[in-house]
Motif scaffolding. Sequence first.
Motif, PDB file in Angstrom:
ATOM      1  N   LEU A  35       0.829  -1.204   0.000  1.00  0.00           N
ATOM      2  CA  LEU A  35       0.000   0.000   0.000  1.00  0.00           C
ATOM      3  C   LEU A  35       0.867   1.259   0.000  1.00  0.00           C
ATOM      4  CD1 LEU A  35      -2.629   1.618   0.369  1.00  0.00           C
ATOM      5  CD2 LEU A  35      -2.503   1.094   2.814  1.00  0.00           C
ATOM      6  N   ALA A  36       1.900   1.267   0.840  1.00  0.00           N
ATOM      7  CA  ALA A  36       2.776   2.439   0.914  1.00  0.00           C
ATOM      8  C   ALA A  36       3.534   2.655  -0.390  1.00  0.00           C
ATOM      9  CB  ALA A  36       3.760   2.271   2.078  1.00  0.00           C
ATOM     10  N   GLY A  37       4.093   1.582  -0.955  1.00  0.00           N
ATOM     11  CA  GLY A  37       4.837   1.709  -2.203  1.00  0.00           C
ATOM     12  C   GLY A  37       3.951   2.159  -3.342  1.00  0.00           C
ATOM     13  N   MET A  38       2.753   1.610  -3.429  1.00  0.00           N
ATOM     14  CA  MET A  38       1.807   1.996  -4.472  1.00  0.00           C
ATOM     15  C   MET A  38       1.474   3.481  -4.387  1.00  0.00           C
ATOM     16  SD  MET A  38      -2.097   0.578  -4.997  1.00  0.00           S
ATOM     17  CE  MET A  38      -1.541  -1.104  -4.720  1.00  0.00           C
ATOM     18  N   THR A  39       1.156   3.933  -3.186  1.00  0.00           N
ATOM     19  CA  THR A  39       0.768   5.332  -2.991  1.00  0.00           C
ATOM     20  C   THR A  39       1.931   6.275  -3.271  1.00  0.00           C
ATOM     21  OG1 THR A  39      -0.782   4.573  -1.286  1.00  0.00           O
ATOM     22  CG2 THR A  39      -0.291   6.923  -1.356  1.00  0.00           C
ATOM     23  N   ASP A  40       3.121   5.890  -2.840  1.00  0.00           N
ATOM     24  CA  ASP A  40       4.297   6.725  -3.060  1.00  0.00           C
ATOM     25  C   ASP A  40       4.587   6.868  -4.552  1.00  0.00           C
ATOM     26  OD1 ASP A  40       6.263   8.334  -1.868  1.00  0.00           O
ATOM     27  OD2 ASP A  40       7.778   6.778  -2.073  1.00  0.00           O
ATOM     28  N   ALA A  41       4.497   5.768  -5.292  1.00  0.00           N
ATOM     29  CA  ALA A  41       4.768   5.829  -6.731  1.00  0.00           C
ATOM     30  C   ALA A  41       3.737   6.680  -7.454  1.00  0.00           C
ATOM     31  CB  ALA A  41       4.793   4.418  -7.311  1.00  0.00           C
ATOM     32  N   ILE A  42       2.466   6.541  -7.082  1.00  0.00           N
ATOM     33  CA  ILE A  42       1.410   7.337  -7.716  1.00  0.00           C
ATOM     34  C   ILE A  42       1.650   8.824  -7.468  1.00  0.00           C
ATOM     35  CG2 ILE A  42      -1.053   7.876  -7.659  1.00  0.00           C
ATOM     36  CD1 ILE A  42      -1.507   4.886  -6.955  1.00  0.00           C
ATOM     37  N   GLY A  43       1.911   9.173  -6.211  1.00  0.00           N
ATOM     38  CA  GLY A  43       2.143  10.577  -5.884  1.00  0.00           C
ATOM     39  C   GLY A  43       3.384  11.138  -6.545  1.00  0.00           C
ATOM     40  N   VAL A 189       7.180  -4.016  -4.836  1.00  0.00           N
ATOM     41  CA  VAL A 189       6.070  -4.527  -5.642  1.00  0.00           C
ATOM     42  C   VAL A 189       4.954  -3.480  -5.730  1.00  0.00           C
ATOM     43  CG1 VAL A 189       4.239  -6.265  -5.723  1.00  0.00           C
ATOM     44  CG2 VAL A 189       6.585  -6.942  -5.189  1.00  0.00           C
ATOM     45  N   GLY A 190       4.639  -2.853  -4.597  1.00  0.00           N
ATOM     46  CA  GLY A 190       3.602  -1.831  -4.592  1.00  0.00           C
ATOM     47  C   GLY A 190       3.948  -0.655  -5.492  1.00  0.00           C
ATOM     48  N   ALA A 191       5.218  -0.259  -5.502  1.00  0.00           N
ATOM     49  CA  ALA A 191       5.634   0.859  -6.347  1.00  0.00           C
ATOM     50  C   ALA A 191       5.494   0.523  -7.829  1.00  0.00           C
ATOM     51  CB  ALA A 191       7.069   1.251  -6.018  1.00  0.00           C
ATOM     52  N   VAL A 192       5.802  -0.714  -8.191  1.00  0.00           N
ATOM     53  CA  VAL A 192       5.623  -1.134  -9.589  1.00  0.00           C
ATOM     54  C   VAL A 192       4.145  -1.062  -9.967  1.00  0.00           C
ATOM     55  CG1 VAL A 192       5.808  -3.060 -11.196  1.00  0.00           C
ATOM     56  CG2 VAL A 192       7.682  -2.586  -9.604  1.00  0.00           C
ATOM     57  N   ILE A 193       3.290  -1.574  -9.095  1.00  0.00           N
ATOM     58  CA  ILE A 193       1.851  -1.530  -9.362  1.00  0.00           C
ATOM     59  C   ILE A 193       1.372  -0.085  -9.454  1.00  0.00           C
ATOM     60  CG2 ILE A 193      -0.426  -2.101  -8.422  1.00  0.00           C
ATOM     61  CD1 ILE A 193       0.903  -4.539  -7.090  1.00  0.00           C
ATOM     62  N   GLY A 194       1.825   0.753  -8.520  1.00  0.00           N
ATOM     63  CA  GLY A 194       1.424   2.152  -8.523  1.00  0.00           C
ATOM     64  C   GLY A 194       1.862   2.881  -9.773  1.00  0.00           C
ATOM     65  N   ALA A 195       3.070   2.573 -10.259  1.00  0.00           N
ATOM     66  CA  ALA A 195       3.555   3.220 -11.473  1.00  0.00           C
ATOM     67  C   ALA A 195       2.686   2.868 -12.674  1.00  0.00           C
ATOM     68  CB  ALA A 195       5.006   2.811 -11.731  1.00  0.00           C
ATOM     69  N   VAL A 196       2.306   1.600 -12.762  1.00  0.00           N
ATOM     70  CA  VAL A 196       1.440   1.170 -13.871  1.00  0.00           C
ATOM     71  C   VAL A 196       0.070   1.840 -13.765  1.00  0.00           C
ATOM     72  CG1 VAL A 196       0.259  -0.803 -14.904  1.00  0.00           C
ATOM     73  CG2 VAL A 196       2.643  -1.024 -14.150  1.00  0.00           C
ATOM     74  N   LEU A 197      -0.492   1.871 -12.558  1.00  0.00           N
ATOM     75  CA  LEU A 197      -1.806   2.492 -12.374  1.00  0.00           C
ATOM     76  C   LEU A 197      -1.777   3.979 -12.702  1.00  0.00           C
ATOM     77  CD1 LEU A 197      -2.902   0.787  -9.022  1.00  0.00           C
ATOM     78  CD2 LEU A 197      -3.893   0.412 -11.286  1.00  0.00           C
TER      79      LEU A 197
END
Length: 234
Positions: A35-43, A189-197
């Motif tokens: 969750l943290a990695g996903m949010t960080d990458a999106i932001g 893993v979360g950051a990769v997902i966030g970048a794609v999203l």
Amino acid sequence: MLPPPRKPYANAALAHRRLWRGRIGMMLVGSLSVLAGMTDAIGFMASGDFVSFMSGNTTRLAVAIGAGDHSLTVRLLLLVATFVLGNALGIVVSRFSRRHALPLLLYIAALLCCGAFWPFEDMLPALLAAIVAMGMLNAAVEEVNGLPVGLTYVTGALSRFGRGLGRWLLGERRSGWRVQLIPWGGMFVGAVIGAVLQQHMGLRALWVSAALAAVLGLVSLKIPRRWHLGYMPR
């Protein structure tokens, strides 16, 4: 009088519970790190600013001060201060909710939804909402079976893993250092997902982070209360 010694089966039961408490705790840590990695990458991809990685924002702040960039300095100071405020709010919400993870994660989900559906062109308020959420996230888990863990930052995890590796190379067989790769792997893993999203949805991808936070809050209800009290900050 000395207390009677524990029976062998009692010791085995305690060891079994401790093992599963550790496994469930690290699964929760890994999920929250996603969750943290996903949010960080999106932001980061949407604004160029880190949402949970305050070491990066601190370095950028120092560079901005050195370069005399006053507007960037003020912006980065605001981001770092907001993250600190989020951590403080996480403790307050945790205490008022009697250290249940569900209310905390629902607040985080609500903040991320606010960021995702912010209707105005200036995205700074949306970014600040996400930063507050990531600060609050650190109150969800602080340690697992006595091992300190970080959810929104992984420098400490990599450092603890590296020190453990050094001791292992010297022949010391301490436990716990390998699991430090779990939050790092989760955030990666979360950051990769966030970048794609983010590439497909922009800042609105934060609603996926919000949904994940809510789901993890519901999942936390299945974790024994005593175990959860051991995970969360006191």
